[in-house]
Enzyme design. Structure first.
Site, PDB file in Angstrom:
ATOM      1  N   ASN A  13      29.504 -53.042  40.304  1.00  0.00           N
ATOM      2  CA  ASN A  13      28.862 -54.369  40.389  1.00  0.00           C
ATOM      3  C   ASN A  13      29.003 -54.945  41.793  1.00  0.00           C
ATOM      4  O   ASN A  13      28.074 -55.585  42.300  1.00  0.00           O
ATOM      5  CB  ASN A  13      29.451 -55.322  39.345  1.00  0.00           C
ATOM      6  CG  ASN A  13      28.797 -55.145  37.998  1.00  0.00           C
ATOM      7  OD1 ASN A  13      27.643 -55.515  37.805  1.00  0.00           O
ATOM      8  ND2 ASN A  13      29.527 -54.542  37.060  1.00  0.00           N
ATOM      9  N   ASP A  30      36.492 -65.254  29.043  1.00  0.00           N
ATOM     10  CA  ASP A  30      35.100 -64.908  28.711  1.00  0.00           C
ATOM     11  C   ASP A  30      34.401 -66.036  27.948  1.00  0.00           C
ATOM     12  O   ASP A  30      33.580 -65.787  27.066  1.00  0.00           O
ATOM     13  CB  ASP A  30      35.037 -63.594  27.899  1.00  0.00           C
ATOM     14  CG  ASP A  30      35.655 -62.419  28.639  1.00  0.00           C
ATOM     15  OD1 ASP A  30      35.563 -62.395  29.880  1.00  0.00           O
ATOM     16  OD2 ASP A  30      36.237 -61.536  27.986  1.00  0.00           O
ATOM     17  N   GLU A  77      23.801 -54.854  34.052  1.00  0.00           N
ATOM     18  CA  GLU A  77      24.745 -55.672  34.832  1.00  0.00           C
ATOM     19  C   GLU A  77      24.316 -55.724  36.294  1.00  0.00           C
ATOM     20  O   GLU A  77      24.360 -56.770  36.946  1.00  0.00           O
ATOM     21  CB  GLU A  77      26.160 -55.098  34.739  1.00  0.00           C
ATOM     22  CG  GLU A  77      26.770 -55.154  33.348  1.00  0.00           C
ATOM     23  CD  GLU A  77      28.222 -54.682  33.340  1.00  0.00           C
ATOM     24  OE1 GLU A  77      28.966 -54.995  34.282  1.00  0.00           O
ATOM     25  OE2 GLU A  77      28.612 -53.996  32.378  1.00  0.00           O
ATOM     26  N   HIS A 130      30.422 -59.884  32.299  1.00  0.00           N
ATOM     27  CA  HIS A 130      31.142 -59.322  31.156  1.00  0.00           C
ATOM     28  C   HIS A 130      30.201 -58.397  30.384  1.00  0.00           C
ATOM     29  O   HIS A 130      29.042 -58.751  30.141  1.00  0.00           O
ATOM     30  CB  HIS A 130      31.641 -60.442  30.240  1.00  0.00           C
ATOM     31  CG  HIS A 130      32.415 -59.921  29.066  1.00  0.00           C
ATOM     32  ND1 HIS A 130      33.712 -59.458  29.194  1.00  0.00           N
ATOM     33  CD2 HIS A 130      32.065 -59.750  27.771  1.00  0.00           C
ATOM     34  CE1 HIS A 130      34.128 -59.034  28.008  1.00  0.00           C
ATOM     35  NE2 HIS A 130      33.154 -59.201  27.131  1.00  0.00           N
TER      36      HIS A 130
HETATM   37  C1  GAR Z   1      31.974 -53.883  34.341  1.00  0.00           C
HETATM   38  O1  GAR Z   1      31.356 -53.311  33.208  1.00  0.00           O
HETATM   39  C2  GAR Z   1      32.262 -55.337  34.095  1.00  0.00           C
HETATM   40  O2  GAR Z   1      31.298 -55.976  33.306  1.00  0.00           O
HETATM   41  C3  GAR Z   1      33.588 -55.249  33.377  1.00  0.00           C
HETATM   42  O3  GAR Z   1      34.294 -54.253  34.054  1.00  0.00           O
HETATM   43  C4  GAR Z   1      33.364 -53.303  34.562  1.00  0.00           C
HETATM   44  C5  GAR Z   1      33.665 -53.127  36.021  1.00  0.00           C
HETATM   45  O4  GAR Z   1      32.889 -52.092  36.538  1.00  0.00           O
HETATM   46  N1  GAR Z   1      34.286 -56.496  33.370  1.00  0.00           N
HETATM   47  C6  GAR Z   1      34.986 -56.933  32.342  1.00  0.00           C
HETATM   48  O5  GAR Z   1      35.155 -56.300  31.329  1.00  0.00           O
HETATM   49  C7  GAR Z   1      35.594 -58.314  32.531  1.00  0.00           C
HETATM   50  N2  GAR Z   1      35.923 -58.893  31.285  1.00  0.00           N
HETATM   51  P1  GAR Z   1      32.599 -51.995  38.073  1.00  0.00           P
HETATM   52  O6  GAR Z   1      33.966 -51.976  38.774  1.00  0.00           O
HETATM   53  O7  GAR Z   1      31.901 -50.695  38.233  1.00  0.00           O
HETATM   54  O8  GAR Z   1      31.774 -53.164  38.473  1.00  0.00           O
END
Ligand code: GAR
Length: 217
Positions: free
Chosen positions: A20, A155, A184, A119
């Site tokens: 992200n 959240d 996302e 999230h």
């Molecule tokens: C993502 O899916 C984000 O939505 C989640 O962690 C992942 C991080 O991936 N966040 C949560 O669960 C927060 N409650 P990334 O490091 O590849 O962005």
């Protein structure tokens, strides 16, 4: 200088792979990105883990990285230092991007309206961890992701954008999670662009998205 006249100063907080974060950096620094963020600069990527893969990606973009390790540090001490870092950098918006650490109420309130999170679920459903596996275990037919302002309840803050996808036959947490992750990467840049355009207002605990002002001739 009015709120929209200067580039918003973003800090992105990560703990891991940083996909992200990459989508946000691409949106800010690549004009050909699917959803460009036009009036922002990323002043720092901050990680609470020194081994977060995202730190290397941020460095490839030429963005400053800050390793602010959290292991064994009391939450109030950690968050006070994080607040100092963000304040010294004159950050306008804090983007939590897979920052897997609960923030203290004080820090969250200090940054109210200036801290957003993504999230991997259609909130208010499936707060917390392992959302993809829980959706599958419950026989869910739809899943998705949510961006929201951060408030002290985990959240729970006012929802900004959501995107949904179907749960398909044979899905595993990985296949479903991949479908959600692609969403996302779309809604997080869209969310940040709305913020940078001063188009997000919180009214009675809900987010209103304002129209772009008409261009005057
Ligand atoms: C993502 O899916 C984000 O939505 C989640 O962690 C992942 C991080 O991936 N966040 C949560 O669960 C927060 N409650 P990334 O490091 O590849 O962005």
């Amino acid at each position: 200088m009015s709120g929209s006249a200067h580039k918003k100063r973003l800090a992105i907080l990560i703990s891991g792979r940083g996909s992200n974060m990459r989508a946000l950096l691409d949106a800010v620094y690549n004009p050909l990105a699917p959803v460009p963020v036009t009036t922002a600069e990323v002043v720092a990527v901050i990680s609470n883990r020194a081994d977060a893969a995202g730190l290397g990606i941020a460095q490839q973009f030429g963005v400053a990285t800050i390793n602010h390790p959290s292991q064994g540090v009391a939450r109030d001490v950690y968050d006070a230092e994080l607040h100092r870092i963000l304040t010294d950098l004159r950050v306008d918006l804090v983007c939590l991007a897979g920052f897997m650490r609960i923030l203290s109420e004080k820090l969250v309130l200090d940054w109210a309206g200036k801290m957003v999170n993504i999230h991997p679920s259609l909130l208010p459903n499936y707060k917390g961890l392992d959302t993809h596996a829980r959706v599958l275990a419950n026989g869910g037919v739809e899943h998705g992701c949510t961006t929201h302002f951060v408030t002290p309840g985990m959240d729970e803050g006012p929802i900004i954008l959501q995107a949904a996808c179907p749960v398909l036959p044979g899905d595993t947490p990985d296949t479903l999670g991949g479908r959600v992750l692609a969403l996302e990467h779309q809604i997080y840049p869209e969310t940040v662009q709305l913020f940078c355009q001063d188009r997000l207002r919180i009214k009675n605990g809900r987010v209103e998205i304002l129209d772009l002002p008409a261009v005057k001739n």
